[in-house]
Each structure stands twice: as structure tokens, then as C-alpha cells.
Design a protein around this motif. Structure first.
Motif, mmCIF file in Angstrom:
data_model
loop_
_atom_site.group_PDB
_atom_site.id
_atom_site.type_symbol
_atom_site.label_atom_id
_atom_site.label_comp_id
_atom_site.label_asym_id
_atom_site.label_seq_id
_atom_site.Cartn_x
_atom_site.Cartn_y
_atom_site.Cartn_z
ATOM 1 N N GLY A 1 -46.035 3.552 -2.613
ATOM 2 C CA GLY A 1 -46.307 4.537 -3.660
ATOM 3 C C GLY A 1 -47.509 5.391 -3.318
ATOM 4 N N LEU A 2 -48.158 5.917 -4.353
ATOM 5 C CA LEU A 2 -49.375 6.705 -4.134
ATOM 6 C C LEU A 2 -50.421 6.266 -5.167
ATOM 7 C CD1 LEU A 2 -50.281 9.033 -2.213
ATOM 8 C CD2 LEU A 2 -50.083 10.511 -4.195
ATOM 9 N N PRO A 3 -51.471 5.559 -4.690
ATOM 10 C CA PRO A 3 -52.533 5.155 -5.609
ATOM 11 C C PRO A 3 -53.263 6.393 -6.140
ATOM 12 C CG PRO A 3 -52.645 3.943 -3.541
ATOM 13 C CD PRO A 3 -51.680 5.057 -3.331
ATOM 14 N N ARG B 1 -41.734 4.940 -6.706
ATOM 15 C CA ARG B 1 -40.332 5.129 -7.098
ATOM 16 C C ARG B 1 -39.769 3.780 -7.549
ATOM 17 N NH1 ARG B 1 -39.208 8.236 -1.550
ATOM 18 N NH2 ARG B 1 -40.790 6.711 -1.019
ATOM 19 N N ARG B 2 -39.042 3.793 -8.658
ATOM 20 C CA ARG B 2 -38.483 2.535 -9.167
ATOM 21 C C ARG B 2 -37.580 1.838 -8.151
ATOM 22 N NH1 ARG B 2 -38.517 1.228 -14.992
ATOM 23 N NH2 ARG B 2 -39.927 2.692 -15.986
ATOM 24 N N PRO B 3 -36.713 2.580 -7.437
ATOM 25 C CA PRO B 3 -35.879 1.880 -6.449
ATOM 26 C C PRO B 3 -36.717 1.179 -5.375
ATOM 27 C CG PRO B 3 -35.022 4.083 -6.868
ATOM 28 C CD PRO B 3 -36.348 3.998 -7.555
ATOM 29 N N GLU B 4 -37.879 1.752 -5.040
ATOM 30 C CA GLU B 4 -38.764 1.126 -4.055
ATOM 31 C C GLU B 4 -39.356 -0.168 -4.610
ATOM 32 O OE1 GLU B 4 -38.219 2.185 -0.854
ATOM 33 O OE2 GLU B 4 -40.385 1.779 -0.732
ATOM 34 N N LEU B 5 -39.772 -0.134 -5.887
ATOM 35 C CA LEU B 5 -40.314 -1.355 -6.502
ATOM 36 C C LEU B 5 -39.236 -2.441 -6.523
ATOM 37 C CD1 LEU B 5 -42.610 -2.831 -7.978
ATOM 38 C CD2 LEU B 5 -41.806 -1.804 -10.121
ATOM 39 N N ARG C 1 -45.752 19.269 -27.897
ATOM 40 C CA ARG C 1 -44.774 18.910 -26.861
ATOM 41 C C ARG C 1 -45.513 18.691 -25.557
ATOM 42 N NH1 ARG C 1 -40.631 22.571 -25.843
ATOM 43 N NH2 ARG C 1 -42.185 24.159 -26.158
ATOM 44 N N THR C 2 -45.127 17.629 -24.864
ATOM 45 C CA THR C 2 -45.851 17.229 -23.656
ATOM 46 C C THR C 2 -44.895 17.017 -22.492
ATOM 47 O OG1 THR C 2 -47.428 16.042 -25.045
ATOM 48 C CG2 THR C 2 -47.434 15.475 -22.718
ATOM 49 N N VAL C 3 -45.273 17.578 -21.339
ATOM 50 C CA VAL C 3 -44.589 17.256 -20.086
ATOM 51 C C VAL C 3 -45.599 16.493 -19.225
ATOM 52 C CG1 VAL C 3 -43.495 18.170 -17.999
ATOM 53 C CG2 VAL C 3 -43.161 19.327 -20.192
ATOM 54 N N GLY C 4 -45.171 15.401 -18.622
ATOM 55 C CA GLY C 4 -46.051 14.633 -17.747
ATOM 56 C C GLY C 4 -45.540 14.678 -16.325
ATOM 57 N N ALA C 5 -46.460 14.569 -15.360
ATOM 58 C CA ALA C 5 -46.075 14.485 -13.943
ATOM 59 C C ALA C 5 -46.925 13.399 -13.295
ATOM 60 C CB ALA C 5 -46.288 15.816 -13.250
ATOM 61 N N LEU C 6 -46.278 12.637 -12.439
ATOM 62 C CA LEU C 6 -46.929 11.460 -11.841
ATOM 63 C C LEU C 6 -46.485 11.349 -10.388
ATOM 64 C CD1 LEU C 6 -48.410 8.839 -13.108
ATOM 65 C CD2 LEU C 6 -46.179 7.787 -12.829
ATOM 66 N N PRO C 7 -47.423 11.156 -9.432
ATOM 67 C CA PRO C 7 -46.973 10.987 -8.041
ATOM 68 C C PRO C 7 -46.218 9.669 -7.883
ATOM 69 C CG PRO C 7 -49.320 10.515 -8.217
ATOM 70 C CD PRO C 7 -48.878 10.985 -9.578
ATOM 71 N N THR C 8 -45.179 9.660 -7.042
ATOM 72 C CA THR C 8 -44.478 8.402 -6.767
ATOM 73 C C THR C 8 -44.509 8.046 -5.280
ATOM 74 O OG1 THR C 8 -42.415 9.671 -6.782
ATOM 75 C CG2 THR C 8 -42.943 8.456 -8.771
ATOM 76 N N SER C 9 -44.965 8.984 -4.455
ATOM 77 C CA SER C 9 -45.230 8.738 -3.030
ATOM 78 C C SER C 9 -45.966 9.988 -2.541
ATOM 79 C CB SER C 9 -43.929 8.541 -2.235
ATOM 80 O OG SER C 9 -43.252 9.786 -2.091
ATOM 81 N N LYS C 10 -46.314 10.005 -1.248
ATOM 82 C CA LYS C 10 -46.971 11.221 -0.715
ATOM 83 C C LYS C 10 -46.054 12.427 -0.871
ATOM 84 C CE LYS C 10 -49.918 9.147 2.841
ATOM 85 N NZ LYS C 10 -49.300 7.875 3.240
ATOM 86 N N GLU C 11 -44.744 12.199 -0.788
ATOM 87 C CA GLU C 11 -43.793 13.319 -0.787
ATOM 88 C C GLU C 11 -43.156 13.590 -2.141
ATOM 89 O OE1 GLU C 11 -43.174 10.548 1.277
ATOM 90 O OE2 GLU C 11 -44.395 11.389 2.891
ATOM 91 N N PRO D 1 -30.422 0.472 -6.123
ATOM 92 C CA PRO D 1 -31.039 0.754 -7.419
ATOM 93 C C PRO D 1 -31.385 2.236 -7.555
ATOM 94 C CG PRO D 1 -32.519 -0.535 -6.012
ATOM 95 C CD PRO D 1 -31.221 -0.395 -5.278
ATOM 96 N N THR D 2 -31.314 2.739 -8.793
ATOM 97 C CA THR D 2 -31.648 4.138 -9.050
ATOM 98 C C THR D 2 -32.817 4.172 -10.032
ATOM 99 O OG1 THR D 2 -30.065 4.121 -10.848
ATOM 100 C CG2 THR D 2 -29.277 4.967 -8.729
ATOM 101 N N GLY D 3 -33.240 5.366 -10.418
ATOM 102 C CA GLY D 3 -34.278 5.479 -11.436
ATOM 103 C C GLY D 3 -35.364 6.430 -11.002
ATOM 104 N N ALA D 4 -36.199 6.797 -11.951
ATOM 105 C CA ALA D 4 -37.274 7.750 -11.683
ATOM 106 C C ALA D 4 -38.495 6.989 -11.159
ATOM 107 C CB ALA D 4 -37.574 8.519 -12.961
ATOM 108 N N GLY D 5 -39.650 7.317 -11.679
ATOM 109 C CA GLY D 5 -40.867 6.683 -11.167
ATOM 110 C C GLY D 5 -41.427 5.697 -12.161
ATOM 111 N N ILE D 6 -42.461 4.999 -11.709
ATOM 112 C CA ILE D 6 -43.158 4.064 -12.586
ATOM 113 C C ILE D 6 -44.626 4.053 -12.194
ATOM 114 C CG2 ILE D 6 -42.671 2.042 -11.102
ATOM 115 C CD1 ILE D 6 -42.316 0.497 -13.867
ATOM 116 N N CYS D 7 -45.485 3.879 -13.178
ATOM 117 C CA CYS D 7 -46.922 3.777 -12.914
ATOM 118 C C CYS D 7 -47.326 2.312 -13.079
ATOM 119 C CB CYS D 7 -47.665 4.655 -13.921
ATOM 120 S SG CYS D 7 -49.431 4.340 -13.941
#
Ligand SMILES: Cc1cc2nc3c(=O)[nH]c(=O)nc-3n(C[C@H](O)[C@H](O)[C@H](O)COP(=O)(O)OP(=O)(O)OC[C@H]3O[C@@H](n4cnc5c(N)ncnc54)[C@H](O)[C@@H]3O)c2cc1C
Length: 370
Positions: A69-71, A97-101, A199-209, A41-47
């Protein structure tokens, strides 16, 4: 005893894979099919918000997600140059990460004995009242007590059984997304706004790295972007965001396949979400804009409530009616709040305080039991 002993789940995404596992825990025979081939599976992140983590906890899968992930519990707002404007507590969530989920959900379902089959779909489906007869794309035939459409926003099962009138419509916004190494600053939900606030850019942790970044683009029409130019087009769009987090992340975006572009195509199918022995869950029933970061969470909750309803009610019709009664108002509230936030963002002069108030109110609502 469960009211459905043989269940076909169409779609092994977030909702389908969660359902496959939840049903196996109740000893139901589950066949879960997906049109996508069996590639990683591929994909970006998910909250996953607090309600989604809590729902996964009821079937024993929350810890695996929290570990992968990263709480986080903070919501930070910056200007386009990276100056911190506000830092507020947020309800506990988990970026991953979506592939991890997908790995966790599908792995749990397969280990519990669900038959997970990729690269296959439905060719035909006939509801006989006491059971549903299906023909697969490879010509095989089978019959089930229940067919669950978990095939996403563009659901073919929905179109076939409910008609074309419940198809998606464009909400006036699209998202660009890409993954990057995680800077220390991205320890929660971070939003970077252009000087005019539009205009908005968002950033979200998906793991420690790792983390993922998104950029929301408004447009009157449904846009199509050339697949092989996504990285170039995103670099152009973010040229005036000088925040170090954005510049450093963009330095890693060197190939079109690292970025994705997705218009917000939405639908909320009116209740009931079943016809006979066919029921919709997740995006097939309700595909929201992502402002509440809740579409996946709603799909997870749908799956768990459906498995509970089948366990608690003696017949499939009673179970499906009970499922819809428990889910519709909750999903509608989140869908409408998400859409309102999306529409606020398209106004000529955005009002961040009004948006934050609606976000907070809906987060609190999500704290109620599913
Ligand atoms: C930009 C963006 C950001 C988002 N961020 C978040 C977030 O942070 N948190 C959150 O909770 N939600 C988020 N969402 C929403 C979330 O991704 C969806 O709500 C969620 O994936 C829905 O799960 P699902 O299982 O219903 O559908 P999907 O995950 O779309 O899965 C559907 C599955 O069905 C399969 N399929 C499709 N057609 C067929 C067919 N004909 N036959 C067989 N199989 C088929 C597909 O291959 C797929 O595997 C976001 C959405 C977008 C667009």
C-alpha cells in the motif's frame, strides 16, 4: 497449548483470514470456508489505521501491507474546486487495495497450513457442549472445538445462533466508491467538500500508482441503485465538483462494474459475543459506519485477541469470556464515534470542527493497546 485444537472459521474476509493465520501460528487445525467462489477478490481501497498496522505487526504481516500500500500521515481538506483549505498531521495509516489485503491475509493463512475452502457454506450447526457438529452445503459433516462466525455484517451464523433481533439497521448514509490512477496530490486522506458543506468526496492513496475515491450520500430510506448504471449516476452526482483530482479520476470511470454502491447497514451485538462454542468476530459482531475507517481494523484486532485468548486460557468458555471482556468496550467506543460522525454529516448545517475533534479524540483512543 491452546484450548481449541480444531476450529471452523465461517468467512474468509479480513477477520476470518487474519484469524486463520493467527491460529495456525499457534498450531491449531483451521478450516476456513467462504460462500463466495474462488475468483480473484475485487473491491476498492481500505485505510488501515495505526492500530490495525500495529496489530498486523504482532503476527508479522504489517510489512507486507505497508509495502503493497502507501503509508501516509496527512489529512487534507479542500473545497469542491480543489482549493486546499487545511493540511494537518494525521496518525500514521496505510491505504491499500482490498484485493491486495485479501491476497496477503489469505496467502499467509494458506501457506501456514489453514484449509481455505471457497464456494461453500454451513447448512446446519449443532452445539453439543463439548464440540460443535456442522453440516456443510455440499452435505459433508464434521465436528470442531469452536466455530467462529466471521461472515460479515449480514452474518447467517449470527442469525441462526443469536436470533434475528441483532440484524443490521440503516444508518442514513451510503457510499459510492471507485478506483483511479493516483494524482500526486492524493498523498494522504483528502476530503473535498461542496460549498454548503453537506456533500463530501474523499480520496485515499492505495499504492504509489493507485487511489480510490468515495462519495457519501444521505437518505432517509435504504436506497437501491441499478447495478448497470452506477458509473452514470456517480458522474451525475459529482457534476459540480470541479477539483482536478475528481474530474481526472472520473474520466477513468467509464463502466458500471468499476463503481460500487453500499448502504451503511450497522449493528453492535451486545456482549457476550458467544453462545456456547460459537463466537462472532468482525462485522458479524459489530458493523460500524466507516467514518472512523476502523471496521477492518477492529476485525483484525478481534482475530488476534481471540487467537491469544485461546492460547492463554485452559478451556474454550474461559477463552471466549476473556476475549469478549478485552474487546467489547473498545469496539463500542469506536462504533459509537463512527456513528456520531455519520449523524453529524446528516445535520442540516454540518460543523466540521466538532467532527474533527471527535475524530482526533477517537484516533488517540485507538492508540491504546488492543
Ligand atoms: C464504504 C466502506 C468503507 C470502509 N472503509 C474502511 C476502511 O477504510 N478501513 C477499515 O478498517 N474498514 C473499513 N470499512 C469496514 C470494513 O470493510 C469491514 O469492517 C470489514 O470488511 C469487516 O471484516 P469481516 O472479515 O468481519 O467481514 P467481511 O470482510 O465482510 O468478510 C465476510 C466474509 O464472509 C463471507 N460470507 C458471508 N456470508 C457467508 C456465509 N453464509 N457463509 C460463508 N461465508 C460467508 C463473505 O463472502 C466474506 O468473504 C469500510 C466499510 C464500508 C462499507
Amino acid at each position: 497449548m491452546t484450548s481449541a485444537q480444531r476450529v471452523l472459521v465461517v468467512g474468509c474476509g479480513i477477520g476470518g483470514a487474519t484469524l486463520a493465520y493467527a491460529l495456525r501460528r499457534n498450531d491449531v487445525d483451521v478450516h476456513c470456508i467462504d460462500i463466495k467462489p474462488s475468483t480473484p477478490p475485487t473491491g476498492a481501497g481500505i485505510c488501515l489505521l495505526h492500530n490495525a498496522v500495529r496489530a498486523l505487526g504482532t503476527i508479522g504481516l504489517a510489512d507486507a501491507c505497508l509495502e503493497s500500500g502507501l503509508p501516509f500521515q496527512v489529512f487534507k481538506q479542500y473545497d469542491a474546486a480543489g482549493k486546499l483549505l487545511a493540511s494537518n498531521p494525521a496518525p500514521p495509516g496505510c491505504g491499500m487495495r482490498r484485493p491486495e489485503l485479501a491476497r496477503i491475509l489469505e496467502g499467509a493463512a494458506a501457506s501456514a497450513g489453514a484449509v481455505m475452502e471457497k464456494g461453500i457454506t454451513l447448512r446446519d450447526l449443532v452445539d453439543r457442549g463439548s464440540h460443535v457438529e456442522v453440516t456443510f452445503s455440499d452435505g459433508r459433516q464434521a465436528s470442531y472445538d469452536l466455530v467462529v462466525a466471521a461472515d460479515g455484517a449480514y452474518s447467517k451464523v449470527r442469525e441462526r445462533v443469536f436470533g434475528a433481533e441483532h440484524g443490521v439497521r440503516f444508518a442514513g448514509q451510503s457510499a459510492w466508491r471507485f478506483n483511479a490512477p493516483r494524482p500526486a496530490e492524493v498523498d494522504g486522506f483528502c476530503l473535498y467538500r461542496s460549498a454548503d458543506g453537506r456533500r463530501t468526496v474523499g480520496a485515499l492513496p492505495t499504492s504509489k500508482e493507485t487511489c480510490y475515491l468515495f462519495f457519501l450520500e444521505n437518505s432517509a430510506e435504504h436506497l437501491h441503485m441499478p447495478d448497470d448504471q452506477l458509473h452514470v449516476l456517480l458522474h451525475e452526482r459529482l457534476a459540480d465538483f470541479s477539483a482536478p483530482v475528481i474530474r481526472d479520476s472520473l474520466a477513468h470511470l467509464t463502466d458500471a462494474c468499476q463503481a460500487s454502491f453500499r448502504p451503511f447497514d450497522i449493528t453492535l451485538v451486545p456482549a457476550p459475543w458467544h453462545r456456547g462454542r460459537v463466537v462472532l468476530i468482525g462485522d458479524a459482531a459489530h458493523s460500524p459506519t466507516p467514518q472512523m475507517t476502523s471496521g477492518g481494523g477492529m476485525a483484525i484486532e478481534d482475530a488476534i485477541v481471540l487467537a491469544q485468548s485461546l492460547q492463554q486460557h485452559p478451556t474454550v468458555p474461559e477463552a471466549l469470556a476473556a476475549h469478549g471482556a478485552r474487546r467489547y468496550e473498545r469496539v463500542k467506543t469506536v462504533f459509537e464515534a463512527s456513528l456520531q460522525l455519520c449523524l453529524y454529516e446528516q445535520e442540516p448545517v454540518p460543523n466540521p470542527q466538532r467532527s474533527a475533534a471527535l475524530l482526533l479524540k477517537t484516533y488517540q483512543y485507538l492508540g491504546q493497546p488492543m
